[in-house]
Design a protein around this motif. Structure first.
Motif, PDB file in Angstrom:
ATOM      1  N   SER A  87       0.802  -1.219   0.000  1.00 22.47           N
ATOM      2  CA  SER A  87       0.000   0.000   0.000  1.00 22.47           C
ATOM      3  C   SER A  87       0.840   1.277   0.000  1.00 22.47           C
ATOM      4  O   SER A  87       0.345   2.340  -0.368  1.00 22.47           O
ATOM      5  N   ASP A  88       2.106   1.173   0.424  1.00 20.75           N
ATOM      6  CA  ASP A  88       3.007   2.324   0.378  1.00 20.75           C
ATOM      7  C   ASP A  88       3.398   2.562  -1.074  1.00 20.75           C
ATOM      8  O   ASP A  88       3.988   1.678  -1.706  1.00 20.75           O
ATOM      9  N   PRO A  89       3.116   3.722  -1.645  1.00 22.22           N
ATOM     10  CA  PRO A  89       3.398   3.935  -3.072  1.00 22.22           C
ATOM     11  C   PRO A  89       4.875   3.876  -3.422  1.00 22.22           C
ATOM     12  O   PRO A  89       5.232   3.694  -4.586  1.00 22.22           O
ATOM     13  N   ALA A  90       5.755   3.984  -2.415  1.00 17.72           N
ATOM     14  CA  ALA A  90       7.196   4.043  -2.671  1.00 17.72           C
ATOM     15  C   ALA A  90       7.932   2.752  -2.348  1.00 17.72           C
ATOM     16  O   ALA A  90       9.148   2.684  -2.521  1.00 17.72           O
ATOM     17  N   VAL A  91       7.206   1.722  -1.855  1.00 24.53           N
ATOM     18  CA  VAL A  91       7.872   0.492  -1.421  1.00 24.53           C
ATOM     19  C   VAL A  91       7.062  -0.715  -1.892  1.00 24.53           C
ATOM     20  O   VAL A  91       5.846  -0.771  -1.692  1.00 24.53           O
ATOM     21  N   ASP A  92       7.739  -1.698  -2.487  1.00 21.85           N
ATOM     22  CA  ASP A  92       7.057  -2.929  -2.872  1.00 21.85           C
ATOM     23  C   ASP A  92       6.948  -3.831  -1.646  1.00 21.85           C
ATOM     24  O   ASP A  92       7.602  -3.604  -0.622  1.00 21.85           O
ATOM     25  N   SER A  93       6.125  -4.866  -1.739  1.00 21.14           N
ATOM     26  CA  SER A  93       5.918  -5.745  -0.587  1.00 21.14           C
ATOM     27  C   SER A  93       5.542  -7.125  -1.081  1.00 21.14           C
ATOM     28  O   SER A  93       4.423  -7.353  -1.522  1.00 21.14           O
ATOM     29  N   TYR A  94       6.507  -8.058  -1.024  1.00 20.81           N
ATOM     30  CA  TYR A  94       6.254  -9.431  -1.441  1.00 20.81           C
ATOM     31  C   TYR A  94       5.787 -10.303  -0.278  1.00 20.81           C
ATOM     32  O   TYR A  94       4.832 -11.052  -0.388  1.00 20.81           O
ATOM     33  N   SER A  95       6.466 -10.214   0.836  1.00 19.75           N
ATOM     34  CA  SER A  95       6.214 -11.083   1.982  1.00 19.75           C
ATOM     35  C   SER A  95       4.973 -10.639   2.760  1.00 19.75           C
ATOM     36  O   SER A  95       4.687  -9.455   2.868  1.00 19.75           O
ATOM     37  N   GLY A  96       4.299 -11.631   3.341  1.00 15.92           N
ATOM     38  CA  GLY A  96       3.209 -11.303   4.245  1.00 15.92           C
ATOM     39  C   GLY A  96       3.676 -10.753   5.578  1.00 15.92           C
ATOM     40  O   GLY A  96       2.876 -10.192   6.333  1.00 15.92           O
ATOM     41  N   PHE A  97       4.968 -10.904   5.870  1.00 15.29           N
ATOM     42  CA  PHE A  97       5.491 -10.501   7.171  1.00 15.29           C
ATOM     43  C   PHE A  97       6.173  -9.138   7.175  1.00 15.29           C
ATOM     44  O   PHE A  97       6.097  -8.407   8.165  1.00 15.29           O
ATOM     45  N   ARG A  98       6.863  -8.809   6.083  1.00 21.58           N
ATOM     46  CA  ARG A  98       7.622  -7.558   6.038  1.00 21.58           C
ATOM     47  C   ARG A  98       7.576  -6.976   4.635  1.00 21.58           C
ATOM     48  O   ARG A  98       7.588  -7.708   3.646  1.00 21.58           O
ATOM     49  N   GLU A  99       7.568  -5.648   4.571  1.00 19.88           N
ATOM     50  CA  GLU A  99       7.672  -4.995   3.282  1.00 19.88           C
ATOM     51  C   GLU A  99       9.086  -5.199   2.726  1.00 19.88           C
ATOM     52  O   GLU A  99      10.003  -5.585   3.446  1.00 19.88           O
ATOM     53  N   ASN A 100       9.261  -4.910   1.441  1.00 19.90           N
ATOM     54  CA  ASN A 100      10.596  -4.918   0.856  1.00 19.90           C
ATOM     55  C   ASN A 100      11.403  -3.744   1.428  1.00 19.90           C
ATOM     56  O   ASN A 100      10.870  -2.905   2.158  1.00 19.90           O
ATOM     57  N   HIS A 101      12.678  -3.681   1.071  1.00 20.24           N
ATOM     58  CA  HIS A 101      13.520  -2.602   1.575  1.00 20.24           C
ATOM     59  C   HIS A 101      12.998  -1.240   1.105  1.00 20.24           C
ATOM     60  O   HIS A 101      12.717  -1.051  -0.080  1.00 20.24           O
ATOM     61  N   GLY A 102      12.903  -0.316   2.042  1.00 19.88           N
ATOM     62  CA  GLY A 102      12.473   1.039   1.737  1.00 19.88           C
ATOM     63  C   GLY A 102      13.647   1.989   1.589  1.00 19.88           C
ATOM     64  O   GLY A 102      14.811   1.574   1.611  1.00 19.88           O
ATOM     65  N   PRO A 103      13.366   3.285   1.460  1.00 20.71           N
ATOM     66  CA  PRO A 103      14.436   4.272   1.265  1.00 20.71           C
ATOM     67  C   PRO A 103      15.466   4.288   2.392  1.00 20.71           C
ATOM     68  O   PRO A 103      16.633   4.614   2.155  1.00 20.71           O
ATOM     69  N   ASP A 104      15.056   3.936   3.602  1.00 19.73           N
ATOM     70  CA  ASP A 104      15.992   3.944   4.732  1.00 19.73           C
ATOM     71  C   ASP A 104      16.686   2.598   4.923  1.00 19.73           C
ATOM     72  O   ASP A 104      17.439   2.408   5.883  1.00 19.73           O
ATOM     73  N   GLY A 105      16.441   1.664   4.030  1.00 13.53           N
ATOM     74  CA  GLY A 105      17.080   0.355   4.109  1.00 13.53           C
ATOM     75  C   GLY A 105      16.375  -0.658   4.979  1.00 13.53           C
ATOM     76  O   GLY A 105      16.766  -1.823   5.023  1.00 13.53           O
ATOM     77  N   SER A 106      15.329  -0.247   5.689  1.00  9.31           N
ATOM     78  CA  SER A 106      14.622  -1.164   6.595  1.00  9.31           C
ATOM     79  C   SER A 106      13.520  -1.916   5.853  1.00  9.31           C
ATOM     80  O   SER A 106      13.121  -1.538   4.752  1.00  9.31           O
ATOM     81  N   ARG A 107      13.038  -2.973   6.491  1.00  6.05           N
ATOM     82  CA  ARG A 107      11.895  -3.725   5.999  1.00  6.05           C
ATOM     83  C   ARG A 107      10.817  -3.700   7.081  1.00  6.05           C
ATOM     84  O   ARG A 107      10.783  -4.570   7.963  1.00  6.05           O
ATOM     85  N   PRO A 108       9.915  -2.745   7.043  1.00  9.87           N
ATOM     86  CA  PRO A 108       8.904  -2.612   8.097  1.00  9.87           C
ATOM     87  C   PRO A 108       8.000  -3.832   8.196  1.00  9.87           C
ATOM     88  O   PRO A 108       7.649  -4.460   7.207  1.00  9.87           O
ATOM     89  N   SER A 109       7.587  -4.149   9.406  1.00  6.51           N
ATOM     90  CA  SER A 109       6.708  -5.285   9.669  1.00  6.51           C
ATOM     91  C   SER A 109       5.278  -4.975   9.245  1.00  6.51           C
ATOM     92  O   SER A 109       4.807  -3.846   9.353  1.00  6.51           O
ATOM     93  N   THR A 110       4.577  -6.015   8.781  1.00  4.80           N
ATOM     94  CA  THR A 110       3.146  -5.888   8.495  1.00  4.80           C
ATOM     95  C   THR A 110       2.299  -6.122   9.749  1.00  4.80           C
ATOM     96  O   THR A 110       1.089  -5.913   9.727  1.00  4.80           O
ATOM     97  N   GLY A 111       2.926  -6.634  10.809  1.00  6.09           N
ATOM     98  CA  GLY A 111       2.194  -6.982  12.023  1.00  6.09           C
ATOM     99  C   GLY A 111       1.767  -8.431  12.083  1.00  6.09           C
ATOM    100  O   GLY A 111       1.264  -8.897  13.117  1.00  6.09           O
ATOM    101  N   LEU A 112       1.993  -9.186  10.994  1.00  5.63           N
ATOM    102  CA  LEU A 112       1.533 -10.576  10.971  1.00  5.63           C
ATOM    103  C   LEU A 112       2.244 -11.443  12.007  1.00  5.63           C
ATOM    104  O   LEU A 112       1.605 -12.269  12.673  1.00  5.63           O
TER     105      LEU A 112
END
Length: 209
Positions: free
Chosen positions: A117-142
């Protein structure tokens, strides 16, 4: 739930959406072949906990080839220091192709994790987004949702086997869950990836069922 699955196991159904079926915007190889089996599995109520992930992109998402002039679908670019495949526009929020597949009885579903849902970050995993601009992979909460319910094992199926199913199973393992993939209830974008997918799963101790 029947006794053949642990009470501490959860079923994760990844991106079973019309846009990933033949005729859809980003069709997986034989993607529609898994629909009857997944419907039967859910009707059998074999799992106490059932979660679906749902690709849910805003228009103009960074992963869309249409967002990058001069680029074509399935090309790779560097995005935030990581390889990013450019995809056809798919699973745009509110469209029929983004809905959970209507040929499945979803009444056993406990939760839906919307990703991408973040227009700037892809997300393959159900658990974490792909790497964002800051290098992190934010959790989805799953992961937290599952742990709160005593889940220590996940069984993954859906689409696509070589992308979102693979990443979901890998993240589950990295986050401390036992993990396996229902091979026959998943399909790849292209079957040429199957050998590499099997090798990646086995290397991380992820079961192939």
């Amino acid at each position: 739930m029947t006794s053949n699955r642990s009470a501490h196991a959860a079923l994760i159904l990844v991106d079973v959406q019309p846009d990933f079926m033949p005729g859809g915007a980003l069709a997986c190889h034989e993607g529609d072949a898994i629909v009857p089996g997944i419907d039967a599995l859910l009707r059998a109520r074999r799992f106490r906990h059932v979660v679906a992930t749902q690709d849910w992109h805003p228009p103009g998402h960074v992963s869309f080839a249409s967002r990058h002039p001069g680029r074509a679908a399935f090309e790779r670019i560097d995005l935030y220091g990581q390889p990013q495949t450019l995809w056809p526009d798919h699973c745009v929020q509110g469209t029929a192709g983004a809905e959970l597949h209507p040929g499945i009885d979803w009444s056993a579903l406990d939760a839906v994790i919307r990703k991408g849902s973040d227009p700037a970050v892809d997300s393959y995993s159900g658990f974490r987004e792909n790497h964002g601009p800051d290098g992190s992979r934010p959790s989805t909460g799953l992961a937290g949702w599952l742990r709160e319910r005593g889940v220590d094992e996940v069984v993954v199926c859906g689409l696509a086997r070589d992308v979102c199913v693979l990443w979901t199973a890998q993240d589950a393992r990295e986050l401390g869950f036992r993990a396996s993939v229902l091979w026959d209830l998943s399909r790849p974008v292209t079957p040429t990836s199957d050998a590499a997918t099997r090798a990646a799963l086995l290397e991380q101790g992820i079961g192939i069922v």
